[in-house]
Motif scaffolding. Structure first.
Motif, short mmCIF file in Angstrom:
data_model
loop_
_atom_site.label_atom_id
_atom_site.label_comp_id
_atom_site.label_asym_id
_atom_site.label_seq_id
_atom_site.Cartn_x
_atom_site.Cartn_y
_atom_site.Cartn_z
N ARG A 1 0.83 -1.21 0.00
CA ARG A 1 0.00 0.00 0.00
C ARG A 1 0.86 1.26 0.00
NH1 ARG A 1 -4.55 -2.63 1.95
NH2 ARG A 1 -4.37 -4.54 0.77
N SER A 2 0.27 2.31 -0.55
CA SER A 2 0.94 3.60 -0.51
C SER A 2 -0.14 4.67 -0.67
CB SER A 2 2.00 3.64 -1.60
OG SER A 2 1.72 4.59 -2.56
N ASP A 3 0.12 5.84 -0.09
CA ASP A 3 -0.86 6.93 -0.21
C ASP A 3 -0.68 7.71 -1.51
OD1 ASP A 3 -2.13 6.46 2.23
OD2 ASP A 3 -0.66 7.65 3.35
N GLY A 4 0.52 7.65 -2.08
CA GLY A 4 0.87 8.52 -3.21
C GLY A 4 -0.11 8.50 -4.38
N PRO A 5 -0.33 7.32 -5.00
CA PRO A 5 -1.20 7.33 -6.20
C PRO A 5 -2.61 7.83 -5.92
CG PRO A 5 0.04 5.26 -6.03
CD PRO A 5 0.27 6.01 -4.76
N ALA A 6 -3.17 7.43 -4.78
CA ALA A 6 -4.55 7.86 -4.49
C ALA A 6 -4.61 9.34 -4.11
CB ALA A 6 -5.15 6.99 -3.39
N GLU B 1 -13.03 1.44 -4.17
CA GLU B 1 -11.63 1.24 -3.74
C GLU B 1 -11.45 1.60 -2.28
OE1 GLU B 1 -9.04 -0.17 -5.67
OE2 GLU B 1 -11.02 -0.67 -6.43
N CYS B 2 -12.06 2.72 -1.86
CA CYS B 2 -11.89 3.13 -0.47
C CYS B 2 -12.67 2.20 0.46
CB CYS B 2 -12.32 4.58 -0.30
SG CYS B 2 -11.21 5.70 -1.18
N GLY B 3 -13.74 1.60 -0.04
CA GLY B 3 -14.47 0.61 0.75
C GLY B 3 -13.60 -0.60 1.05
N HIS B 4 -12.78 -0.98 0.10
CA HIS B 4 -11.84 -2.08 0.34
C HIS B 4 -10.65 -1.61 1.20
CE1 HIS B 4 -13.28 -5.42 -2.13
NE2 HIS B 4 -13.72 -4.53 -2.99
N TRP C 1 -7.75 6.46 7.64
CA TRP C 1 -8.74 7.55 7.70
C TRP C 1 -8.94 8.18 6.32
CZ3 TRP C 1 -7.67 12.52 6.30
CH2 TRP C 1 -6.35 12.96 6.35
N MET C 2 -7.91 8.19 5.50
CA MET C 2 -8.09 8.76 4.15
C MET C 2 -9.08 7.92 3.35
SD MET C 2 -4.25 9.82 3.00
CE MET C 2 -3.18 10.81 4.03
N VAL D 1 -12.62 8.71 4.78
CA VAL D 1 -13.18 10.03 4.42
C VAL D 1 -13.64 10.02 2.97
CG1 VAL D 1 -12.57 12.45 4.00
CG2 VAL D 1 -11.91 11.35 6.15
N VAL D 2 -12.79 9.55 2.06
CA VAL D 2 -13.17 9.54 0.64
C VAL D 2 -14.33 8.56 0.42
CG1 VAL D 2 -12.37 9.11 -1.73
CG2 VAL D 2 -10.88 10.27 -0.11
N TYR D 3 -14.34 7.47 1.18
CA TYR D 3 -15.45 6.51 1.08
C TYR D 3 -16.78 7.19 1.40
CZ TYR D 3 -18.30 2.35 2.02
OH TYR D 3 -19.30 1.41 2.00
N ALA D 4 -16.82 7.95 2.50
CA ALA D 4 -18.07 8.59 2.91
C ALA D 4 -18.54 9.60 1.86
CB ALA D 4 -17.87 9.26 4.27
N ILE D 5 -17.59 10.39 1.34
CA ILE D 5 -17.96 11.41 0.34
C ILE D 5 -18.46 10.73 -0.94
CG2 ILE D 5 -17.02 13.24 -1.15
CD1 ILE D 5 -15.02 13.84 1.17
N ALA D 6 -17.70 9.72 -1.39
CA ALA D 6 -18.06 9.05 -2.65
C ALA D 6 -19.39 8.30 -2.51
CB ALA D 6 -16.95 8.10 -3.08
N CYS D 7 -19.63 7.72 -1.35
CA CYS D 7 -20.91 7.04 -1.12
C CYS D 7 -22.07 8.01 -1.29
CB CYS D 7 -20.98 6.47 0.30
SG CYS D 7 -20.29 4.84 0.44
#
Lengths: 109, 365
Positions: free
Chosen positions: B51-56, B104-107, B115-116, B119-125
């Motif tokens: 995993r990495s934060d960079g691409p997302a 993706e954020c759900g997985h 937490w990233m 947060v994106v999961y909640a917004i995208a949902c």
């Protein structure tokens, strides 16, 4: 879920059999366990199956102190067994571990 | 692409999660079963799962940046024809690109940092009209029992296909109606019986809380529109799910539509479709769908590499969306007349699938 109280120590594997920040499976007496080596070179052990849907955690990913289940990405802290949120809701049982003469021993109840 | 006809004694399937097929799937060993996985070494898989934060972070910054710019253009040109292309872009980014971000954020694979993802999961949902906790559990089941009738709550095209429903969903009308019904239930602190089969008791208060927040936002936007006598606020919050949702179904149908049911091998019930870079950005590489289902721990940015690693053990990928739709549209139309018919994916000659015959089906060749 509490750590098991060791009543007997069982040799699980050679210490160098597990890469740093990784996990392997160990089966004993019809039970399955996951043995971890943390990034700071400390060994831990938990039950081997995810508490959500009984998938082998040894196929999962170790990240720092987290083991992620390979099926649904449920996460546990393998040092404490704590479930870190949906879809895993039930903690993992943990087992004491010691390393002697290059062997990893886990304490079973 | 080879197709398979099946016997005339095809029994009508019950796609609900509380019908006779549910127990039957369990009895046939299809529920929470062992699925085929292409062989891949642990070291290589570990590298792919890293995993990495960079691409997302990069892709999320581009996404939010493009939303802001297109939204600004839409607002600036509001009341003129010139606002249309801006709202078209805004709508697609809001109502369609949110699908893959939710996924993706759900997985929790998009970012390394939990937490990233959350947060994106909640917004995208919210953007894709999905309640976060309900869909987390629904998708968990989808991965346990992919396209297993009676078990999978996310079978997009039950047979015979509901063509009108699919057409309505080009503008998310069916899914919006479904959300409205579910939200009404959840706001009152109730679940429907199917949801109760996959959402654990301890998670239900969260479902009800989220439904109330979601409903309050929609009501707030509606009140705002009425107060100022303009639909402009809704053009930014709420309506983009409708007017910009068409790419969700365009991408989504390529995943499983027209393929086999009740097989324990993702190579037979999922498609990998090559897509252009813009589509892959919008869809976050979910076009590598066989790979994603087989190894859901691999983050979206590593799926092309995973594809390279296992493609010799998989059916030939579809060369483009066009190639996929040349198969999907005739297949769905044929399934209207012959619900037992399905597209049979050809595995490489050196491998054999795990096979469980569907109800009334002739065994796979």
């Amino acid at each position: 879920m509490p750590t098991a109280i060791a009543t007997r120590w069982v040799e699980a594997c050679a210490a160098d059999e597990i890469d740093e920040e990784d996990v392997i499976r160990f089966d004993e007496g019809g039970r399955t366990f996951a043995i971890y080596r943390s990034p700071d070179d400390v060994y831990f052990a938990t039950d081997g199956l995810c508490t959500h849907e009984k998938v082998h955690l040894a196929d999962g990913l170790v990240m720092d102190s987290i083991i992620e289940c390979p099926k649904h990405n449920g996460r546990f802290d393998y040092k404490t067994g704590k479930a870190k949120g949906a879809p895993v809701c039930v903690d993992l049982k943990t087992y004491p571990v010691r390393v002697e003469d290059g062997k990893v021993l886990i304490g079973l109840d | 692409m080879a197709a398979q006809d099946i016997s005339s004694d095809y029994q009508k399937r019950d796609y609900s999660l509380v019908g006779f097929e549910t127990q039957r799937a369990v009895e046939r060993g299809l529920a929470t079963a062992q699925w085929y996985q292409c062989p891949i070494g642990r070291k290589e898989l570990k590298e792919l799962m890293r995993r990495s934060d960079g691409p997302a972070l990069r892709d999320t910054a581009i996404w939010f940046g493009a939303l802001a710019l297109s939204g600004l253009g839409g607002w600036y040109f509001w009341g003129t024809w010139a606002c249309i292309p801006f709202f078209l872009v805004y709508g697609v980014l809001y109502g369609s690109a949110s699908d893959s971000r939710w996924h993706e954020c759900g997985h929790r694979t998009a970012f390394k940092t939990t937490w990233m993802n959350d947060v994106v999961y909640a917004i995208a949902c919210f953007m894709i009209l999905r309640e976060p906790t309900v869909w987390r559990w629904s998708h968990t089941r989808h991965h346990t029992d992919t396209i297993i009738v009676g078990r999978d709550p996310e079978i997009a095209v039950p047979r015979p296909p509901d063509i009108l429903g699919l057409v309505l969903n080009i503008f998310a009308l069916k899914s919006a109606w479904s959300l409205a019904k579910k939200l009404t239930l959840h706001v009152q602190g109730r679940l429907d019986p199917e949801e109760a089969t996959f959402i654990p008791e301890m998670e239900r208060p969260k479902v009800f809380r989220e439904a109330r927040i979601m409903a309050a936002i929609f009501i707030g936007v509606a009140v705002w529109c009425i107060a100022i006598g303009s639909i402009l606020p809704a053009m930014f919050i709420g309506l983009p799910s409708i007017y910009g949702g068409f790419m969700t179904i365009f991408f989504g149908l390529t995943q499983h539509a027209g393929l086999d049911e009740d097989v324990l091998d993702h190579r037979l019930n999922s498609r990998t479709v090559y897509m252009n870079p813009v589509f892959r950005f919008l869809y976050l590489n979910m076009n590598y769908h066989v790979e994603h289902h087989m190894f859901p721990m691999v983050p979206y940015h590593a799926l092309p590499r995973l594809h390279e690693a296992i493609k010799d053990d998989c059916p030939t990928p579809y060369a483009s969306c066009w190639a996929a739709y040349r198969e999907i549209i005739p297949a769905l139309l044929r399934q209207r007349r012959e619900p037992g018919w399905y597209v049979k994916r050809q595995l490489p000659s050196h491998v054999a699938p795990l096979d469980v015959s569907a109800a009334g089906a002739v065994a796979a060749e």
